[in-house]
Each structure stands twice: as structure tokens, then as C-alpha cells.
Design a protein around this motif. Structure first.
Motif, PDB file in Angstrom:
ATOM      1  N   ARG A  48      -2.349 133.635 118.450  1.00  0.00           N
ATOM      2  CA  ARG A  48      -1.253 132.706 118.734  1.00  0.00           C
ATOM      3  C   ARG A  48       0.008 133.445 119.166  1.00  0.00           C
TER       4      ARG A  48
ATOM      5  N   THR B   1       2.096 132.666 122.646  1.00  0.00           N
ATOM      6  CA  THR B   1       3.498 132.255 122.751  1.00  0.00           C
ATOM      7  C   THR B   1       4.316 133.310 123.491  1.00  0.00           C
TER       8      THR B   1
ATOM      9  N   LEU C 108       4.073 131.054 126.903  1.00  0.00           N
ATOM     10  CA  LEU C 108       5.263 130.270 126.570  1.00  0.00           C
ATOM     11  C   LEU C 108       6.554 131.072 126.733  1.00  0.00           C
TER      12      LEU C 108
ATOM     13  N   ASP D 136       7.869 133.232 125.021  1.00  0.00           N
ATOM     14  CA  ASP D 136       8.582 133.363 123.746  1.00  0.00           C
ATOM     15  C   ASP D 136       9.536 132.216 123.461  1.00  0.00           C
TER      16      ASP D 136
ATOM     17  N   TYR E 178       1.914 126.212 117.708  1.00  0.00           N
ATOM     18  CA  TYR E 178       3.332 126.554 117.825  1.00  0.00           C
ATOM     19  C   TYR E 178       4.195 125.311 117.726  1.00  0.00           C
TER      20      TYR E 178
END
Lengths: 544, 273, 318
Positions: free
Chosen positions: A318, A322, A326, A328, A509
Motif C-alpha cells: 500500500r 500511495t 497517488l 503521496d 488509503y
């Protein structure tokens, strides 16, 4: 002599002349348009959809526009606290506003703020509260939901500013019962509310704004009301225009060209497009929602084994997801209750990325790669399932593909299937899928019973993991029947720990909100709940 | 007029041949993708996402760090199959319905044309959604769906051509000479409708390739991580300004394929002159 | 001609009946229904859903629901939208002008571009102009509309700032100039996509006609070239083009779905997308009947025009 040589030259010449005329005509129009920046005269919002109705109880979408018009007795602020709005205080056990009855029911005493009037000048009173409860409990009206209202036996109105709500049973989220406000009794009494188009398209409220114009498919224009009850020159912004722009790229282009000034819930992968736009800032805030993968034990028997579920959790990196996909922007989380909540605890079992551990757990559970094809089997069945997710969300499609690869590394064969939103909802409600990548917005009051109690599997609830754990179920029901906050928190934290042990789903998340607002907008505070960012619109002001 | 005509036909035939070679090359590359692709099509490299074209990755890498050249090669398999074969399905059904309808006239014509109207009136979207809920997506199914979604245009076109052509003298002459209807339809009338059919087919190839990507959206098209040019292009709209190559390469190949098919068709009709 | 009209109208009745039946079955077979949205609220219980289903008559057998819909529809009662409770007809009619405006403009523009391109392409087949337009039109065909639309927004609205990026009007409705400015990009995208295809058809059929013996004979008789091309050849070559143009028009009446979405154009296409996502059965049915009628009507127009363009067809086209 060929045919072609004869025509073409004059034709082409004429074409060029035509093109020249068109260009010349377009010339004067081609000055750069002056897009008006945000001002206290006008703020333009790039909104992602047209509301079905502005009736807060009927609509199926977020109530951002309604929030500016119709006010609740309470609202949820940017810290997820329930704060009074049209009530003068939030009733609690301590202040005597909530009283538990001997028969198992409870009474809530709402004290209304004095001096509040509807936009038409009529006073806002407890009779409106009573009418609202009765309207929602009237079987001929079809509101979006009747949460809690159906547990109300009656409403007593000893005076115009007091409404005593008699619940048949203890109802813990009572404080947000009237977060959607009230119906004006003098407008809607005796009418078919579903067909009351005048109200539904232009609701009468007590809030800082009212509808000035609704152009179907295009926009809603709000204008400030002259005598807003807060006084003090509020609201400061004269008009707010909500443009309906369903396509995300279109929305962003409007921001970039300066035609729109504000948009909520920017997708993370679009941040790059708006970061650099002068005059805009991106407001980042942790949300009260979480992305997770539901593992349906009913449809995939392998998921019934906790070792398999834990193995799948350990197999997903995960942190890596992220950090890369994503950018961060959203933190990894470990359970359904989000860090913003008063009930949150981080003292739960965590599933860090550990493919070795994942493989060992699967071996232990009897899933081995006997066929030497990289896919594990047990009793002649492969560890294979389908992961469904909603089509059209680039990030989610990418996350799904990355998870697919990571699960493949430990020997699980996953097929991805994209579906349209309504199909997903239907399958979700019926529990008709193997695994699902999706997110859920938690209510500000963190009730989880519906999602994890053993007797709440579809159709009785939303336990689509089909998890059946007696201990967890008891804790959850106990927490629902507890109004005392300290005790309720203890129970909810126990439930969080139990859920983490059982790993019925894989939390990924937090859905962190990115709201794009003008750099000169003052007093913007954002909101992590479904209340939305307009909850304090009366304070907004465009500075210099 | 014989000299200029010869001069005119030759370069066109040459262009047609080049186009045919190009299309053939694309098909061969698609078929040989597993052997020639530099990387595995689904190998992620999250540390090197959206890398610009470089000697290591000729076409750069995508949102998940996958080699774009590899994905274009593998994407060709789905896209070419769907684009080319669905156009054949559409043309086959369309020409048959249109020819019979236009030649026969009367009741048969009415019945077939109203059927065509009915098919036109039923929108694709709900049809596709239902298909996705009922059946498992697969490439043959895609070909069928895309093909059956697009035959009505050819049918109308061929019928329109037949309506005018069949009134011409040479048809009456053929009738008088005792030719059978089937023969007249195929031998005497079809050549006249060929230019329109060819255009319709070449356009169908381009549209079919794009429709496939729209279908993925409803869960009918190929599902990730399987690439197709259409879904690569669709994904790339997020990165239109920042990483244009993500759209450029799949878009370019769609364009080249559509153009090649057109040039081949053009070469064929030029041959009739 | 009146005979043809009557005949077509009579044929339209069973056609519409069959289409309505098919479409009704289709949209009900799609997963979910008008009540699926209620499910997104977790506190809605199965009992609530059941109650709503009964209240809305969705619990009845499908054939009964269909018959009920049909009877009401024939009487002119198109029902209420499940989404906002307003009459379906109102919702449809308020969206129609935007779509018609977009169709009319884009088709006129498209024809304006396609005609010269097609004619020049045919008479100067394989010349440089023809080659250039061939490449350009295939670029137009290969470029998906959503892409093309976003690209134009970036160039003309974001970078140059000449035109509004999307929407149909400025705040408050806007004046004529404002409307035109908003129309340019969406209509332009559709026009170019249309022109790309139509010019191909015109080019193909026109070069076919130019090779016909009667054309060669006409020129031998000394008919001037312009008359030859624009009167005789074009007239004959228009039949396939007309077929395609009217077909495109019929399809567009049900909305240029993608264009409307990319340009936030408030037409029936975006209403359809929205209603499809919500499974708003009543709006969907009304919408589909509208598009069927458009297909039937424009098919009839096509057949009438064939007769006018080529008198030989006139006799009995049905």
C-alpha cells in the motif's frame, strides 16, 4: 485532356478567398476574452453535476448548493464536530437536552435560535420541525432516506422555540437528525412533496442564499438574501454561480481559462494540471472516506479462511501504491474509522507489505502451486477471482492493475472487470461479486454495525464481506445503544481492533480531499464530511 | 483519354501497394508481439512512470511504468482484429440487406428498411451495458457487437445506389437477355455501389477501433490490463499536455491503419477505371 | 407522394411498437433500476425499497408495466421522471432546442466543408489537394471526439483565450454573440468529424459518376464544365451522401452524447446519459421514442429526396 485539369483551379481559388473572408471576419472577435476573476460580486463554481432537485431530503447527490440555502438545526464543522446552527445548542445528556426514558426510548429537547425567519419573512418555529418529521414519515412521500425519523414516535411543541422529539428507542446519532434542515410548513403543508416543483426547484430556506436562476443543464445562480439572520454584513459574496460540468477535464479547462474559480474534490491525478494555475490554491484535507477492497466470503469460499485474507493484505504494498500512483497525496490507513474521528484508534493489527509472510500464510491454509503455473490451488480449485471496480476512474483502474500484479506475485489469479456506477451499486447491494475495489464515505457519527454485524448481510444490511463474527456483532450493537461518549468510544475502538484482526476487507488509503479555491478567498475551511465545503459560505470573502 | 488515365492509375496503385504492405506489416507485428516485444506487456515499474521516450523505452512508459512500445504491439492484436473484422461483418450484412432491399423493392424493401430503422433507433449504450452484464467480454464478441452496431449505414447506402442503378438501361438489357436476379444484383449492380461501400468500410475500420475503447467503459471491451489502442488513448486524456506521447503513439497507429485501409480501397476502385 | 406518406405512417406504427417493446425489455434488463440510487444510503433497508417499488408500480410483472406505459403513452401521458418528479415531456422539451441548435449548425458547417472537398477530390483525384484532404480527413476520423474537443478547449479557451471553453451561454443566458461564441467549438468539432466522412462519400460517388458514359457524352455535346460538374455530376453523386447525412442527423437527434458531455452542452444527449445512469425508465422511454420517430422521419425524407434527385427513382420507392 483529363477531367481534373479543368475545374480545380478556380474552385481552389474561390475556396481560398472564402477562407480569407472567414478569417477576416473572425479577426476582431479574436481578442483575448477577459475572464472575470473571483470577486465579492461573483464566485463561479465548477460543479460536477446538475442536482436532481434542491429538496435536501429528496436529492440523491451531495447537498452543496442546498447548504447555501437551507440550514439544519446542526451542522458538521471542519473538525467533524456537530455544532449548532438553527438550534441554540446541541442537546446532550450533560446539558439536559437528552433524556433516556424508562421504557427504553429517549427524548431530545431542541431549543431553536430566536429571531430566525424564512426567506419570505415568516418566522422559523418548532411547528416546522414537527411538520418535517411528519412529512418524512408520511408513506406517500419518497425521500432519499428516513434515517432515524422512522424511530420518532411524535414531536411535541410546547412553545415556538422548543421541539421535543420522542424516540421509540435510543438513537445515538440523534444530534445530526436535523442536519438537512426543515420543511417550511406554511409552504408544503397538505401537498405532494414529490411533485412540489416550485419548492423542489427553488426551496424556501433560512440560509445566506436563495436561487436566482436555474438554467436546466447549464447552471444555478444563487444570490444573497437581504436580511440574513446572522447580520454583520454576511454573506459577503453577492452571487455564486454553480456551472454543471460533468466531464472532469472540461471542469479543469474552465479553471485554467479563468471561467470558473473553484472546484471541490479534484481527482488526485489532475493536481498537476491546476497546481500551476495562477490565482488558485489547492486546499488539501484528510477525508472521512476510505478506499478498500471488499472480499466477499459468500462468493469466494477461499476468503472465509482468515489466513487467506491476511495473506492478501500482506501481499499489497500500500505504501508503494500511495507513493507512486497517488503521488503521496493520500495516506495509507488500517481500518474503516478515519483518523479524524473521535472514535479512531491506531492501536490495531497492521498488515505491512510482506510477500514472504503472505506466501507462508497461503501455504499454511493449504493453497499451494501444485501445477507449477504460478497460481495456487487447493482441492483442485485455483485461487482465482474477479475484482470489480467502477469504470472511468483512471486512478482506481491503475490501483486495480497494480494490486492484480502484486497478488499474482504470491500466486493469486485476479481478473479485473470495470462496470458502470449503477451496475456496481446493484451488485454491491446484492453481494453479487467476488472482490470489489471501492470507497465509502463514513458518516460523521461512525456507525459500523450495518457493515460488519453478522446479521447485516444483504439484503438486511451492507455487510457485503459476509463476515460472521459473534464477538464483533455484540460489540457493535452495544455501541449503537450507548449515548455516553466515553463508553461508546471504548466500544468502537474494541470493534476496530476486532475488525483488524479478522481482516474482512483490505483498507488501502484515506480519501484525501483536494479542493481548488481562489488564492484570495478568505475564511475557506473545507469539510471532510458529506456536509461539503459550503457549510461556512456565509463567512467567505474575496480579499485583494 | 487513355494516356492520362494510365498515368493516373499507376501511382495510385503504388500507394495502394505501399498501404497494403504497411497493413500487412502491422498485422505481422501484432501476431508476433509476444516474440518481438521488448518487455512483458503487464510488467509494472512504478518507479519509472510516464518516462519520456528513450533508447530503453522507444515510446516511453505509461501511468504504471509499462513499456509503451510493448503495449502498442500487444494492443494491435485486439484493435486490428476488432477494427478490420467488424468492418467486414458490417459490410457483409449491410450490403446483403441493402442490395436485396434496393433490387427487390415492394414489400421486401419496406420490411427490410423498417427493420434497419428499428436497429438504428435502438441506442447502443443500454445494449452494451446489458451485454456486459449477461456475457463475458471476449474479442470475437466484440467483433460481432461492433460489426452489428454498424451495418445499417452500408445497407441504406447500397439500397440508395441500387434504386438509381436498377433503373438504368443496362439492367433492363440484362433482364431482357434472361439474366437471373441474383446475377443482376451481384454482377451488374454491385460494381456501381462499390465506391460507396469501400468508403463506408474504410470509415467503419476507424470507427470500430474507437468504439472498442468506448466499450471498455461499459465492461464489454477488453478489460485492463489488456491493452488496445483505443483504451490507451482513452487513458491518455489525463496526461494530454504533460506527457503527449502517451496519446501520440496509439493515436498515430489508429490513424495509420485507417489511412492504409483507405488507400487500399482507393487503389481497388481506381483499378476499375 | 401523399400515398407514400400515408404508407410510411402506417408502417411506422408497427415499427414504433416493436422498438418500444425491445427497448423497454432492454432497459429493464440492465442491472439496477430507478431505485438503485437509494441504495447508496446505507440506512435504507430492504423494506423501504420494497415499499418504494410498490408505490412506483415497479413490483408488477414486466408485461403489465409495459402495457401500462403503452396505454399512457398513446394517450399522451408520458409520465414523470423518477429523478426529479417533473413531467417527462417538460424535461425532454427543455433540452431539445440546444440539441437542434447544435445539429443544425454542425451539419450546415459540415456540408459547407464537405462539398468543396468532395468535389475537388473527385475532379482532381490524386492531386496534391486531394492527397492532403485525404490525410486530414483520416486524421479527423481517427481522432476520438473527446480528444479533439479537449484539444480545442486547450488551444482556443485556455491558451489563446478567444472562446469560452464549454457551456451554451454565459451567466443569465447571454446575448446572440455570447451564444455564437459558445457554439463555435462544439459545432466545429462535430462539423469537422462529419465533413471528414461526408467528403469521402462525395469524392467516391462523384468520381464514379464522372466516369459514366452519359457524362462523357454530355461533355462531347459541349455542355460547359461547371454545369457538367455542379449540375449533372453532383446531382447524381449526392444520393449516397444524402443517405449518410440524413442518417447522421437521425442519430444526432438522440444527442451527440460525447460532444455534449465534453462541452457541457445542455442537450438531450446529456439528459440521456444522466437518465441512463439513474435508470430513469420514463425519461429513457420517451427519449427513445423520440429518436425512433427521427429515424423514421428522416428515412422518409431520404426516400423523397432520391426521387427528386433522380426522377427515374420516383415511381414507387417503397
Amino acid at each position: 485532356m483529363s477531367v481534373k485539369a479543368l475545374v480545380s483551379r478556380p474552385v481552389i481559388r474561390r475556396l481560398s478567398a472564402l477562407a480569407a473572408i472567414v478569417l477576416a471576419a473572425a479577426g476582431p472577435a479574436c481578442a483575448r476574452r477577459q475572464a472575470a476573476g473571483p470577486s465579492n460580486d461573483l464566485l463561479v463554481v465548477a460543479y460536477d453535476r446538475e442536482p436532481d432537485t434542491l429538496n435536501r431530503f429528496s436529492t440523491h447527490i451531495l447537498e452543496d448548493i442546498e447548504t447555501c440555502i437551507v440550514e439544519g438545526l446542526t451542522t458538521t464543522d471542519d473538525k467533524m464536530n456537530v455544532v449548532p446552527l438553527l438550534a441554540s445548542e446541541v442537546p446532550t445528556l450533560e446539558n439536559g437536552g437528552v433524556r433516556l426514558r424508562a421504557d427504553g426510548g429517549m427524548d431530545v429537547w431542541w431549543k431553536l435560535r430566536p429571531g430566525v425567519a424564512w426567506h419570505d419573512g415568516k418566522p422559523f418555529t418548532s411547528a416546522d420541525v414537527k411538520f418535517t418529521v411528519e412529512a418524512l414519515n408520511n408513506p406517500s412521500y419518497k425521500p432519499e432516506s428516513t434515517d432515524g425519523f422512522d424511530r420518532i414516535a411524535s414531536v411535541e411543541t410546547p412553545d415556538p422555540l422548543t421541539a421535543i422529539v420522542h424516540y421509540r428507542e435510543v438513537y445515538a446519532p440523534y444530534a445530526i437528525q436535523f442536519v438537512r434542515g426543515c420543511f417550511p410548513r406554511h409552504v408544503l403543508a397538505g401537498r405532494d412533496i414529490d411533485r412540489a416543483t416550485d419548492y423542489n426547484r427553488n426551496p424556501l430556506g433560512t440560509g445566506p442564499y436563495r436561487v436566482a436562476q436555474w438554467r436546466t443543464g447549464e447552471h444555478i445562480l444563487l444570490e444573497r438574501v437581504p436580511n440574513y439572520w446572522r447580520g454583520g454584513g454576511m454573506p459577503r459574496i453577492k452571487r455564486i454561480l454553480f456551472k454543471f460540468l460533468a466531464n472532469t477535464n472540461t471542469r479543469i479547462n474552465q479553471l485554467r481559462s479563468g471561467e470558473a474559480h473553484l472546484t471541490a474534490l479534484l481527482p488526485w491525478d489532475k493536481l498537476r494540471d491546476v497546481e500551476q494555475v495562477p490565482g488558485l490554491v489547492v486546499h488539501r484535507m484528510m477525508g472521512n472516506a476510505y478506499e478498500h477492497i471488499t472480499l466477499n466470503q459468500k462468493s469466494v469460499p477461499a476468503f472465509a479462511d482468515v489466513r487467506v485474507r491476511r495473506a492478501l493484505a500482506h501481499a499489497v504494498d500500500r505504501r508503494m501504491l500511495t507513493r507512486t500512483i497517488l503521488n503521496d497525496l493520500a495516506p495509507v490507513i488500517d481500518g474503516p474509522i478515519q483518523p479524524l474521528s473521535w472514535a479512531y484508534t491506531d492501536q490495531v493489527r497492521r498488515y505491512d507489505y510482506d510477500p514472504g509472510r503472505a506466501r507462508a500464510l497461503l501455504d499454511e491454509a493449504g493453497w499451494r502451486d501444485t501445477g507449477r503455473d504460478g497460481i495456487r490451488e487447493r482441492d483442485g480449485r485455483k485461487l482465482a477471482f474477479t475484482l470489480i471496480t467502477q469504470a472511468g476512474f483512471t486512478i482506481r483502474e491503475n490501483i486495480a492493475q497494480a494490486v492484480q500484479r502484486q497478488w499474482r506475485e504470491v500466486g493469486a489469479d485476479v481478473r479485473i472487470q470495470l462496470q458502470d456506477g449503477t451496475t456496481i451499486s446493484a451488485r454491491w447491494f446484492e453481494g453479487r461479486f467476488d472482490a470489489m475495489l471501492h470507497w465509502w464515505q463514513m458518516p460523521s457519527d461512525p456507525e459500523m454495525t450495518l457493515f460488519f454485524a453478522a446479521d447485516r448481510v444483504p439484503p438486511a444490511g451492507r455487510n457485503i464481506n459476509y463476515l460472521r463474527d459473534e464477538a464483533l456483532t455484540q460489540v457493535l450493537y452495544a455501541s449503537d445503544r450507548t449515548v455516553d461518549l466515553v463508553e461508546r468510544r471504548r466500544l468502537l475502538q474494541e470493534a476496530q481492533r476486532r475488525i483488524a484482526e479478522l481482516a474482512p476487507e483490505i483498507p488501502l488509503y484515506n480519501i484525501t480531499r483536494l479542493d481548488v479555491v481562489p488564492a484570495r478567498l478568505r475564511n475557506f475551511r473545507g469539510n471532510p464530511t458529506n456536509t461539503g465545503i459550503f457549510w461556512n459560505v456565509h463567512e467567505w470573502e474575496i480579499g485583494r | 483519354m487513355s494516356t492520362p488515365r494510365v498515368r493516373r492509375v499507376r501511382p495510385q496503385r503504388a500507394a495502394g501497394r505501399v498501404a497494403a504492405a504497411l497493413l500487412l506489416a502491422l498485422i505481422v507485428l501484432a501476431a508476433a508481439a509476444p516474440a518481438i516485444a521488448p518487455y512483458a506487456p503487464e510488467a509494472l515499474d512504478l518507479a519509472h512512470r510516464r518516462a519520456a521516450p528513450s533508447p530503453g523505452h522507444w515510446f516511453g512508459t505509461d501511468e504504471l511504468g509499462r513499456d509503451l512500445l510493448t503495449r502498442v504491439l500487444f494492443g494491435a492484436r485486439v484493435t486490428l482484429a476488432v477494427g478490420l473484422l467488424s468492418a467486414l461483418v458490417a459490410a457483409g450484412v449491410g450490403v446483403t440487406v441493402g442490395a436485396v432491399s434496393g433490387y427487390a423493392g415492394g414489400f421486401l424493401d419496406s420490411a427490410l428498411m423498417r427493420f434497419t430503422d428499428a436497429m438504428l433507433a435502438i441506442p447502443r449504450l443500454p445494449l452494451l451495458m446489458i451485454a456486459s452484464a449477461v456475457v463475458d467480454p471476449s474479442v470475437p464478441l466484440l467483433i460481432l457487437i461492433v460489426g452489428l452496431a454498424g451495418w445499417m449505414e452500408s445497407a441504406r447506402l447500397v439500397r440508395a445506389e441500387y434504386l438509381t442503378l436498377k433503373e438504368r438501361e443496362f439492367v433492363a438489357a440484362a433482364h431482357a437477355a434472361g439474366a437471373r436476379s441474383a446475377r443482376i444484383i451481384v454482377r451488374h449492380l454491385l460494381p456501381g455501389a462499390v465506391p460507396s461501400i469501400v468508403v463506408s468500410m474504410t470509415l467503419a475500420v476507424g470507427r470500430g477501433m474507437l468504439l472498442e475503447s468506448a466499450l471498455s467503459f461499459f465492461g464489454v471491451g477488453v478489460q485492463p490490463p489488456t491493452p488496445s489502442w483505443g483504451n490507451m488513448l482513452y487513458q491518455a486524456q489525463t496526461t494530454m499536455t504533460s506527457e503527449p506521447w502517451l496519446a501520440l503513439f496509439p493515436g498515430l497507429f489508429i490513424f495509420l491503419t485507417a489511412l492504409a485501409v483507405n488507400l487500399i480501397g482507393d487503389g481497388l476502385t481506381a483499378g476499375d477505371e | 407522394m401523399p400515398r407514400l406518406l400515408v404508407q410510411r405512417l402506417l408502417q411506422a406504427i408497427p415499427l414504433l411498437l416493436i422498438v418500444s417493446l425491445l427497448v423497454f425489455a432492454l432497459i429493464h434488463a440492465a442491472p439496477g433500476g430507478p431505485l438503485t440510487l437509494y441504495l447508496s444510503n446505507p440506512n435504507v433497508r430492504p423494506a423501504d425499497i420494497e415499499r418504494l417499488r410498490r408505490a412506483l408500480g415497479l413490483d408488477q410483472p414486466l408485461w403489465q408495466q409495459y402495457l401500462a406505459w403503452l396505454c399512457a403513452f398513446v394517450r399522451g401521458d408520458w409520465g414523470y421522471s423518477y429523478a426529479d418528479g417533473r413531467p417527462v415531456l417538460d424535461r425532454l422539451l427543455e433540452r431539445l432546442p440546444a440539441t437542434l441548435e447544435l445539429i443544425a449548425t454542425s451539419m450546415a458547417l459540415g456540408a459547407l466543408v464537405a462539398l468543396p472537398l468532395g468535389i475537388v477530390g473527385a475532379v482532381r483525384r490524386h492531386g496534391w489537394f486531394d492527397r492532403l484532404t485525404t490525410v486530414l480527413s483520416f486524421a479527423g476520423i481517427s481522432l476520438p471526439v473527446f480528444w479533439f474537443g479537449l484539444l480545442l478547449q486547450l488551444v482556443f479557451a485556455v491558451t489563446l483565450g478567444w472562446l469560452p471553453s464549454s457551456g451554451r451561454s454565459g451567466m443569465g443566458g447571454g446575448g446572440f454573440v455570447d451564444r455564437v461564441e459558445h457554439l463555435v467549438l462544439p459545432a466545429g468539432v462535430l462539423a469537422l468529424v462529419h465533413a471528414a466522412a461526408w467528403s469521402r462519400y462525395l469524392r467516391a460517388s462523384m468520381s464514379q459518376v464522372l466516369r459514366q458514359p452519359f457524362m462523357i457524352a454530355a461533355r462531347a455535346r459541349g455542355v460547359p464544365d461547371r454545369t457538367l460538374w455542379l449540375r449533372h455530376a453532383l446531382r447524381n453523386a449526392l444520393i449516397p451522401v444524402l443517405t449518410v447525412v440524413l442518417l447522421d442527423a437521425a442519430i444526432m437527434v438522440s444527442g451527440a452524447v460525447v460532444t455534449e458531455s465534453v462541452f457541457a452542452w445542455p442537450g438531450v444527449g446529456s439528459l440521456f446519459t444522466e437518465s441512463l445512469a439513474r435508470r430513469d425508465y420514463t425519461v429513457l422511454m420517451a427519449f427513445l421514442m423520440l429518436s425512433s420517430c427521427a429515424v423514421v422521419a428522416l428515412g422518409l425524407v431520404a426516400d423523397l429526396l432520391y426521387g427528386r434527385l433522380d426522377p427515374r427513382v420516383g415511381g414507387d420507392p417503397s
